[in-house]
Design a protein around this motif. Sequence first.
Motif, mmCIF file in Angstrom:
data_model
loop_
_atom_site.group_PDB
_atom_site.id
_atom_site.type_symbol
_atom_site.label_atom_id
_atom_site.label_comp_id
_atom_site.label_asym_id
_atom_site.label_seq_id
_atom_site.Cartn_x
_atom_site.Cartn_y
_atom_site.Cartn_z
ATOM 1 N N VAL A 231 -5.765 90.228 128.117
ATOM 2 C CA VAL A 231 -5.020 90.062 129.226
ATOM 3 C C VAL A 231 -3.630 90.501 128.996
ATOM 4 C CG1 VAL A 231 -6.871 88.536 130.362
ATOM 5 C CG2 VAL A 231 -4.715 87.613 129.425
ATOM 6 N N SER A 232 -3.136 90.863 128.037
ATOM 7 C CA SER A 232 -1.810 91.120 127.645
ATOM 8 C C SER A 232 -1.541 92.676 128.476
ATOM 9 C CB SER A 232 -1.450 91.115 126.195
ATOM 10 O OG SER A 232 -2.115 92.335 125.604
ATOM 11 N N TYR A 233 -2.679 93.384 128.803
ATOM 12 C CA TYR A 233 -2.292 94.445 129.478
ATOM 13 C C TYR A 233 -3.036 94.641 130.782
ATOM 14 C CZ TYR A 233 -6.673 96.270 127.843
ATOM 15 O OH TYR A 233 -8.211 96.565 127.446
ATOM 16 N N TRP A 234 -2.730 95.310 131.920
ATOM 17 C CA TRP A 234 -3.015 95.189 133.150
ATOM 18 C C TRP A 234 -4.693 95.592 133.376
ATOM 19 C CZ3 TRP A 234 -2.408 93.659 137.606
ATOM 20 C CH2 TRP A 234 -2.582 94.319 138.838
ATOM 21 N N ALA A 235 -5.335 96.553 132.743
ATOM 22 C CA ALA A 235 -6.760 96.985 132.930
ATOM 23 C C ALA A 235 -7.345 95.764 132.306
ATOM 24 C CB ALA A 235 -7.143 98.228 132.090
ATOM 25 N N GLY A 236 -6.960 95.092 131.070
ATOM 26 C CA GLY A 236 -7.517 93.988 130.519
ATOM 27 C C GLY A 236 -7.667 92.787 131.499
ATOM 28 N N TYR A 237 -6.606 92.546 132.029
ATOM 29 C CA TYR A 237 -6.492 91.415 133.141
ATOM 30 C C TYR A 237 -7.118 91.617 134.265
ATOM 31 C CZ TYR A 237 -3.949 88.648 136.708
ATOM 32 O OH TYR A 237 -3.520 87.828 137.782
ATOM 33 N N LEU A 238 -7.266 92.921 134.796
ATOM 34 C CA LEU A 238 -8.007 93.138 135.959
ATOM 35 C C LEU A 238 -9.844 92.896 135.736
ATOM 36 C CD1 LEU A 238 -6.587 95.939 137.834
ATOM 37 C CD2 LEU A 238 -6.313 93.689 138.267
ATOM 38 N N LEU A 276 4.863 96.240 136.921
ATOM 39 C CA LEU A 276 5.030 94.893 137.620
ATOM 40 C C LEU A 276 4.263 93.566 136.683
ATOM 41 C CD1 LEU A 276 5.974 92.817 139.909
ATOM 42 C CD2 LEU A 276 3.911 93.328 141.053
ATOM 43 N N TYR A 277 3.012 93.820 136.259
ATOM 44 C CA TYR A 277 2.553 92.899 135.519
ATOM 45 C C TYR A 277 3.119 92.622 134.145
ATOM 46 C CZ TYR A 277 -1.461 90.686 133.006
ATOM 47 O OH TYR A 277 -2.072 89.848 132.517
ATOM 48 N N HIS A 278 3.654 93.811 133.628
ATOM 49 C CA HIS A 278 4.376 93.363 132.447
ATOM 50 C C HIS A 278 5.810 93.105 132.566
ATOM 51 C CE1 HIS A 278 1.502 95.307 129.494
ATOM 52 N NE2 HIS A 278 1.209 96.228 130.469
ATOM 53 N N ARG A 279 6.294 93.081 133.631
ATOM 54 C CA ARG A 279 7.601 92.125 133.844
ATOM 55 C C ARG A 279 7.299 90.848 134.071
ATOM 56 N NH1 ARG A 279 8.789 96.131 137.857
ATOM 57 N NH2 ARG A 279 8.684 94.936 139.433
ATOM 58 N N ILE A 280 6.080 90.465 134.602
ATOM 59 C CA ILE A 280 5.721 89.182 134.909
ATOM 60 C C ILE A 280 5.463 88.528 133.357
ATOM 61 C CG2 ILE A 280 3.772 87.629 135.743
ATOM 62 C CD1 ILE A 280 5.362 88.833 137.767
ATOM 63 N N LEU A 281 4.683 89.017 132.621
ATOM 64 C CA LEU A 281 4.387 88.574 131.356
ATOM 65 C C LEU A 281 5.545 88.689 130.376
ATOM 66 C CD1 LEU A 281 1.051 90.412 130.178
ATOM 67 C CD2 LEU A 281 1.457 88.016 131.477
ATOM 68 N N ASP A 282 6.661 89.277 130.501
ATOM 69 C CA ASP A 282 7.854 89.334 129.733
ATOM 70 C C ASP A 282 8.516 88.289 130.118
ATOM 71 O OD1 ASP A 282 6.933 91.717 128.250
ATOM 72 O OD2 ASP A 282 8.164 93.047 129.412
ATOM 73 N N GLY A 283 8.370 87.324 131.113
ATOM 74 C CA GLY A 283 9.035 86.488 131.661
ATOM 75 C C GLY A 283 10.547 86.807 132.384
ATOM 76 N N VAL A 284 10.778 88.118 132.544
ATOM 77 C CA VAL A 284 11.949 88.424 133.358
ATOM 78 C C VAL A 284 11.795 88.657 134.893
ATOM 79 C CG1 VAL A 284 12.750 89.651 131.116
ATOM 80 C CG2 VAL A 284 11.329 90.829 132.832
ATOM 81 N N ARG A 285 10.642 88.182 135.174
ATOM 82 C CA ARG A 285 10.457 88.300 136.669
ATOM 83 C C ARG A 285 11.528 87.790 137.622
ATOM 84 N NH1 ARG A 285 9.179 83.536 138.228
ATOM 85 N NH2 ARG A 285 8.149 82.117 136.907
ATOM 86 N N ALA A 290 7.244 87.619 141.752
ATOM 87 C CA ALA A 290 6.219 86.703 141.781
ATOM 88 C C ALA A 290 5.588 86.946 143.148
ATOM 89 C CB ALA A 290 6.768 85.347 141.760
ATOM 90 N N GLU A 291 6.435 87.025 144.026
ATOM 91 C CA GLU A 291 5.589 87.258 145.583
ATOM 92 C C GLU A 291 5.125 88.596 145.733
ATOM 93 O OE1 GLU A 291 5.340 86.368 149.787
ATOM 94 O OE2 GLU A 291 5.081 85.369 147.985
#
Length: 480
Positions: A231-238, A276-285, A290-291
């Motif tokens: 789930v560290s990448y978008w396609a895997g997360y979906l 956007l997903y990678h920004r979330i995972l990088d903790g810089v969101r 988040a919204e």
Amino acid sequence: MPTPPTRPLTLNEDRLFPAEPSVRAVARRLYGEVAGLPIISPHGHTDPAWFATDDAFTDATSLLLAPDHYLYRMLYSQGVPMEALGVPSRRGVSAADPREAWRLFANHMHLFRGTPSAIWLDHVFAEVFGFDVALEAATADLYFDRIGERLATPAFRPRALFDRFNIELLATTESPTDELAYHKAIRESGWAKTSRGRVVTAYRPDPVVDPEHEDFWVSLEAFARLSGQDVSYWAGYLEAHRIRRRAFIAAGATSSDHGHPSAATADLAPADAEALYHRILDGVRSREDAELFRAQMLTEMARMSLDDGLVMQIHPGSFRNHNAQLFRAFGRDRGADIPQPTDYVRALKPLLDRYGGEPGLSVIVFTLDETAYSRELAPLAGHYPALKLGPAWWFHDSPEGMRRFREQTTETAGFYNTVGFNDDTRAFLSIPARHDVARRVDCGFLGRLVAEHRLTEDEAAEVAKDLAYNLPKRAYKLDA
């Protein structure tokens, strides 16, 4: 000083019906048509472990008081400490003596006068346990002892009560990180093969779609493990969501549930959603990210629902855990969630632009913002095929709230763009009481329409049956 006499506990047969005699008579006849219908409870938060193990409930406090945030939020508002009421802390324990907690509760019963909690409790006390005196300080020990005695008998085990309550379907709600072991145990039990009803789950992905959820990071780890996906990448997360949704469907789920702070939806281009997903995972969101991520995930869930058939429930508009001190000590869902204004017309537009006309999609929208009923929600549901209105919910799960809902939505959305009633409760024994209240209030509303010659009584009887039974079955795809 003489002991004051105890007050009788009686349930008037005409409770909640209109006061005007001719309308009351119609409501009474309509209620007679629906009072005995099986209960469809397609959304709630009861514990599946109750039905998997069928262990006896232990005492009145742990069964009726400690799990019910409607009760202890009122007591807390009057200065009664949560620690004294048997409410578990974040560590899952309570130092309160159950009998003393019950006495404290009984001594404050007057606080619930005029509230739906009083209606539900009186129904439970009279109909389930057979009390004919009211709960108050003088009867606290009588109640505690008799309830304890009854709970020790086979007739008051969870499965026996489930069957006694005439529940045809009860849905619990679990996170994608739940292994659904209790649901597996229920399906494999002999009871599941003999009971007239069934217990299923619903997919509640909040902990893995809300970056502001306190368990987001640990939930992502469990999400990856249970789905077998990176789930560290978008396609895997979906793909992890698709896999877990299939597991929930195998456990009987027909719906997903989304408790977002707002009704915001988004329809980003795939590359933008991935960034956007990678920004979330990088903790810089940011809070805005988040919204936006929650908004995008509602649209992604709608896309998945078109593939797998799960009905979407959107429960927005609550400022969760408003009391920070209480949250730190006791965790979430402790009566400190507060309604706030919610926009639907603009918020839902990205999702509806993409999928609002899809006949295979069903999105049920709830609200805590009653000002949106006639202005936004009824017109939206009265137009888009994919959209239906959930019933009066949470703070408005009350006689007045139900009446306001019908009065403000029926003229624009009709009855058949709504989904009947669901109880959304953690308090198992209150389920029959809540459904009885909804049936009585709806019959009262329909009785008024008959008295005003806006419906015939035959039409009203048909609508009453649909609201109580047929509409929730249809909305949650339970006929299959």
